[in-house]
Design a protein around this motif. Structure first.
Motif, short mmCIF file in Angstrom:
data_model
loop_
_atom_site.label_atom_id
_atom_site.label_comp_id
_atom_site.label_asym_id
_atom_site.label_seq_id
_atom_site.Cartn_x
_atom_site.Cartn_y
_atom_site.Cartn_z
N GLY A 98 24.17 -37.20 -42.08
CA GLY A 98 25.52 -36.64 -42.03
C GLY A 98 25.70 -35.28 -42.65
N PRO A 99 26.09 -34.28 -41.83
CA PRO A 99 26.46 -32.97 -42.36
C PRO A 99 27.95 -32.93 -42.71
N THR A 100 28.69 -33.90 -42.14
CA THR A 100 30.12 -34.06 -42.34
C THR A 100 30.47 -35.39 -41.67
N HIS A 101 31.71 -35.85 -41.85
CA HIS A 101 31.97 -37.24 -41.44
C HIS A 101 33.20 -37.44 -40.56
N VAL A 155 40.00 -26.35 -46.08
CA VAL A 155 40.93 -27.39 -45.61
C VAL A 155 41.39 -27.05 -44.20
N PHE A 156 41.47 -28.07 -43.37
CA PHE A 156 41.76 -27.87 -41.94
C PHE A 156 42.86 -28.78 -41.47
N LYS A 157 43.71 -28.29 -40.58
CA LYS A 157 44.60 -29.19 -39.81
C LYS A 157 43.88 -29.46 -38.50
N GLY A 208 43.74 -34.40 -40.67
CA GLY A 208 43.36 -33.17 -41.39
C GLY A 208 42.04 -33.47 -42.07
N CYS A 209 41.26 -32.43 -42.39
CA CYS A 209 40.04 -32.69 -43.16
C CYS A 209 39.90 -31.62 -44.24
N TYR A 210 39.30 -32.01 -45.35
CA TYR A 210 39.38 -31.21 -46.57
C TYR A 210 38.05 -31.33 -47.34
N GLY A 211 37.33 -30.19 -47.45
CA GLY A 211 36.02 -30.27 -48.11
C GLY A 211 35.95 -29.43 -49.37
N LEU A 235 25.99 -31.87 -52.48
CA LEU A 235 27.04 -32.85 -52.75
C LEU A 235 28.39 -32.29 -52.30
N MET A 236 29.08 -33.02 -51.46
CA MET A 236 30.38 -32.57 -50.98
C MET A 236 31.42 -33.66 -51.23
N LYS A 237 32.63 -33.23 -51.55
CA LYS A 237 33.76 -34.16 -51.47
C LYS A 237 34.39 -33.85 -50.13
N ALA A 252 33.92 -23.73 -35.27
CA ALA A 252 33.52 -24.73 -34.26
C ALA A 252 34.24 -26.05 -34.47
N ILE A 253 34.74 -26.28 -35.72
CA ILE A 253 35.37 -27.59 -35.99
C ILE A 253 36.59 -27.74 -35.10
N GLY A 254 37.16 -26.59 -34.68
CA GLY A 254 38.31 -26.68 -33.78
C GLY A 254 39.51 -27.16 -34.54
N VAL A 262 26.56 -29.81 -29.36
CA VAL A 262 27.10 -28.53 -29.86
C VAL A 262 26.24 -28.00 -30.99
N TYR A 263 25.82 -28.94 -31.87
CA TYR A 263 25.01 -28.50 -33.01
C TYR A 263 23.53 -28.58 -32.68
N GLY A 264 22.80 -27.55 -33.09
CA GLY A 264 21.37 -27.49 -32.80
C GLY A 264 20.55 -28.04 -33.95
N LEU A 272 28.01 -41.85 -31.97
CA LEU A 272 29.31 -41.32 -32.40
C LEU A 272 29.41 -39.83 -32.09
N TRP A 273 28.30 -39.12 -32.34
CA TRP A 273 28.31 -37.66 -32.10
C TRP A 273 28.30 -37.36 -30.61
N LYS A 274 27.75 -38.29 -29.84
CA LYS A 274 27.77 -38.09 -28.38
C LYS A 274 29.19 -38.34 -27.88
N ALA A 330 37.46 -35.16 -47.59
CA ALA A 330 38.64 -36.02 -47.45
C ALA A 330 39.20 -35.87 -46.05
N TYR A 331 39.86 -36.94 -45.59
CA TYR A 331 40.41 -36.92 -44.24
C TYR A 331 41.79 -37.55 -44.29
N SER A 332 42.78 -36.85 -43.74
CA SER A 332 44.15 -37.41 -43.76
C SER A 332 44.51 -37.89 -42.36
C1 9G3 Z 1 27.37 -30.26 -38.05
C2 9G3 Z 1 26.52 -29.40 -38.77
C3 9G3 Z 1 27.04 -28.44 -39.62
C4 9G3 Z 1 28.43 -28.34 -39.77
C5 9G3 Z 1 29.27 -29.20 -39.06
C6 9G3 Z 1 28.74 -30.18 -38.20
C7 9G3 Z 1 30.27 -27.30 -40.77
C8 9G3 Z 1 30.71 -29.08 -39.25
C9 9G3 Z 1 32.57 -27.95 -40.34
C10 9G3 Z 1 33.02 -29.03 -41.27
C11 9G3 Z 1 34.49 -29.21 -41.29
C12 9G3 Z 1 34.97 -30.05 -42.42
C13 9G3 Z 1 34.96 -32.21 -43.50
C14 9G3 Z 1 35.01 -31.56 -44.86
C15 9G3 Z 1 35.52 -30.17 -44.79
C16 9G3 Z 1 34.81 -29.34 -43.75
N1 9G3 Z 1 28.96 -27.38 -40.62
N2 9G3 Z 1 31.13 -28.11 -40.11
O1 9G3 Z 1 31.53 -29.82 -38.67
F1 9G3 Z 1 26.82 -31.18 -37.25
CL1 9G3 Z 1 24.83 -29.58 -38.59
O2 9G3 Z 1 32.26 -29.68 -41.89
N3 9G3 Z 1 34.33 -31.34 -42.50
#
Ligand code: 9G3
Length: 574
Positions: free
Chosen positions: A107-110, A413-415, A441-444, A156-158, A201-203, A88-90, A79-81, A160-162
């Motif tokens: 998972g660092p994010t989804h 929160v991101f658009k 959109g994504c919201y953490g 622990l993160m909440k 980097a999330i763009g 992109v992420y090291g 999926l990440w590929k 959300a994705y719209s």
């Molecule tokens: C990665 C790693 C670290 C990361 C990310 C990816 C931050 C990454 C940005 C986000 C954007 C939003 C959904 C919830 C709200 C934040 N650190 N971000 O994408 F692989 Cl190792 O997480 N994600």
């Protein structure tokens, strides 16, 4: 809960490597224990607070119409590929192989996972919009985990994705999440600011906001206007361009090259020439994806590298090393200037307004004076490349000035737009049967991070002061002497009565000296306290509030009434 049954060990001291107060107090008050760097166990008190924070987030997400779900922590590398982020992420992305040697990430994010789920579940506009969320453990292998739960490797993160069919829909989804975040942080009694932020980097194509808990130890810097609503992460903050009147000779003089032996820095120039930093055109050469670029800001300013990187759309940006500067400029570090330079030049808009400025001559030991950019400079691009500073004019209103403060990012929160739905093929058919990429959109929210932010803002010399809505228990019931029958009879009656009414009570039934009990009580920070001592025989107790320091001797009945009233207050208005 009877404290004699509770797994709770308070500590006199915190370990030396606990640098911030929230980390020190959570360890000393027995809320968490470190298992490894950036990895924590929540002991019973800590788990209760974490669950309260989770529940507030859940209630407000549900109220906003989002649907709770739960995604796997283990994510297939494919999926990440597919999204292009695997490379992109090291090392921050924790990777592992399963027994079949297949690659996975923790998972660092989804974004990737949720987009692939939605791709499989939704393909018609009739099923949109929808906002999905989860509250789940995330993994990010921070190089330097620190400050306890503030920057952990497992947290622990909440998230959300719209999902919307058009941009207006995304604006609406974003607005609902933004409003939910205000409610969540208000209920947690956090002093916060929503600030304009950089998408990083999330763009993503739209706006983005960070929710910052004000705290001196916060890693982020906020620039907020004294008069209007403008507030932004300093990475992104704008400020009014200020025109400084030059003290130099009148502008018709031509640029003059003059000898500046070994004078390389702004302060050396100021010393040597007796001019102000704001008379100097500070020129820094960067390597933007390996290309040399000169950035020019006024000498009393700092370059904002995020703005430069975003302007150039560069993957990475760093200050060019001495060899690269020599090659690009034809002079050693400290003599670069925009006049006669044949690499791309980014000129901060304030420089354009300078008269008779001074800059490096792109020749060792020489500078120019009398530079007037509009007359003397040719190949440059104008933009906002400066770091906003305390006292700068607000970019949005006429009179306001910017104040800087530190903050802890507790929400973001991101658009996103179609960055992920394009990459992973999540599309929908509209009413006319036309296919389009779903707009996201994504919201953490950092749920575990909220605990630290709350303590940073709510503590005193004696310990934690939990807001009522987050406290592990609502009332700390303390009989002074467990050997005194009258006291214990009253304590047990009160304990039972309060519990029957749904009040969360921790009774300190330990056979400990009063001083120890009160010290522990201040440390763990339960908002209301009832002390049952020698006045028990007259049916009276000491009612105390941890936050205000209020202490009153009143009847048991009156104390119960105060407690019920406070508990009713804590129920969120619907
Ligand atoms: C990665 C790693 C670290 C990361 C990310 C990816 C931050 C990454 C940005 C986000 C954007 C939003 C959904 C919830 C709200 C934040 N650190 N971000 O994408 F692989 Cl190792 O997480 N994600």
């Amino acid at each position: 809960m009877r404290q004699s049954r509770l797994l709770l060990n308070t500590l006199r001291e915190a370990p030396a490597d606990a640098e911030v107060i929230s980390h020190r107090l959570m360890l000393r008050a027995g809320y968490i224990r470190q298992l490894a760097a950036g990895i924590y166990t929540y002991l019973p008190l800590g788990r209760r607070v974490l669950r309260k924070a989770e529940q507030i987030v859940r209630e407000e997400m549900d109220r906003a119409g989002a649907l709770e779900m739960l995604m796997p922590v283990l994510q297939p590398a494919e999926l990440w590929k597919e999204s292009g982020r695997y490379s992109v992420y090291g090392p921050e992305l924790m990777r592992l192989n399963d027994r079949h040697d297949r690659e996975f990430a923790l998972g660092p994010t989804h974004e990737e996972v949720i987009t692939s789920v939605v791709k499989g579940e939704i393909n018609s506009y009739r099923k949109l919009p929808v906002t999905l969320y989860q509250i789940q453990t995330k993994f990010r292998d921070e190089r330097r985990p620190r400050f306890g739960l503030l920057r952990g490797r497992e947290f622990l993160m909440k998230d959300a994705y719209s999902f919307d069919t058009d941009w207006e829909g995304l604006d609406e989804s974003y607005r609902k999440m933004y409003q939910a975040y205000n409610r969540i942080l208000t209920r947690c009694e956090i002093n916060f600011r929503a600030v304009e932020a950089d998408a990083g980097a999330i763009g993503g194509e739209g706006g983005t906001h960070e929710f910052m808990a004000l705290a001196d130890i916060g890693e982020d810097t906020i620039a907020a206007c004294t008069l209007c609503e403008y507030a932004a992460n300093l990475e992104q903050a704008e400020s009014k361009a200020v025109r400084m009147e030059s003290t130099e000779r009148s502008p018709e003089e031509k640029p003059v090259k003059f000898h500046t032996p070994d004078i390389r820095t702004i302060s050396q120039l100021v010393q040597f020439l007796g001019v102000r930093p704001s008379d100097i055109m500070k020129t820094i050469v960067y390597a933007a994806d390996k290309t040399a670029v000169a950035v020019v800001v006024r000498g009393d300013r700092e370059v904002n590298e995020i703005k430069v990187q975003n302007f150039l759309r560069a993957q990475d940006l760093s200050i060019a090393d001495a060899a690269a500067v020599e090659k690009a400029v034809g002079a050693p570090v400290g003599f670069a200037g925009p006049f006669g330079l044949n690499i791309p030049v980014l000129l901060d808009e304030e420089v354009l307004g300078m008269a008779n400025g001074i800059a490096g001559a792109n020749e060792a030991d020489y500078h120019y004076r009398n530079l007037n950019p509009s007359r003397d400079l040719t190949n440059y691009e104008i933009g906002d490349f400066r770091q906003a500073a305390e006292g700068d004019g607000c970019p949005r209103c006429a009179e306001g000035v910017l104040k800087l403060s530190r903050g802890i990012e507790v929400g973001h929160v991101f658009k996103l737009g179609t960055k992920y739905s394009d990459k992973l093929g999540a599309s929908f058919l509209d009413a006319a049967g036309k296919s389009g990429s779903i707009i996201m959109g994504c919201y953490g929210i950092g749920v575990s991070r909220i605990l630290s932010a709350v303590i940073e803002q709510n503590h005193d010399a004696n310990g934690i002061i939990w807001p009522f809505a987050l406290a592990p228990y609502q009332v700390h019931l303390i009989p002074v002497s467990v050997k005194d029958d009258a006291q214990m009879r009253m304590a047990n009656d009160m304990y039972r009565h309060l519990q029957e009414k749904g009040i969360e009570v921790l009774m300190d039934d330990r056979d400990e000296r009063p001083g120890v009990k009160f010290k522990d009580s201040d440390l763990i920070g339960i908002p209301l306290r009832v002390v049952i001592g020698k006045d028990a025989v007259q049916g009276r107790v000491e009612f105390a509030e941890r936050k205000s320091g209020l202490k009153e001797i009143i009847t048991v009945e009156a104390a119960c009434e105060r407690i019920f009233k406070r508990a009713r207050l804590a129920k969120p208005a619907d």
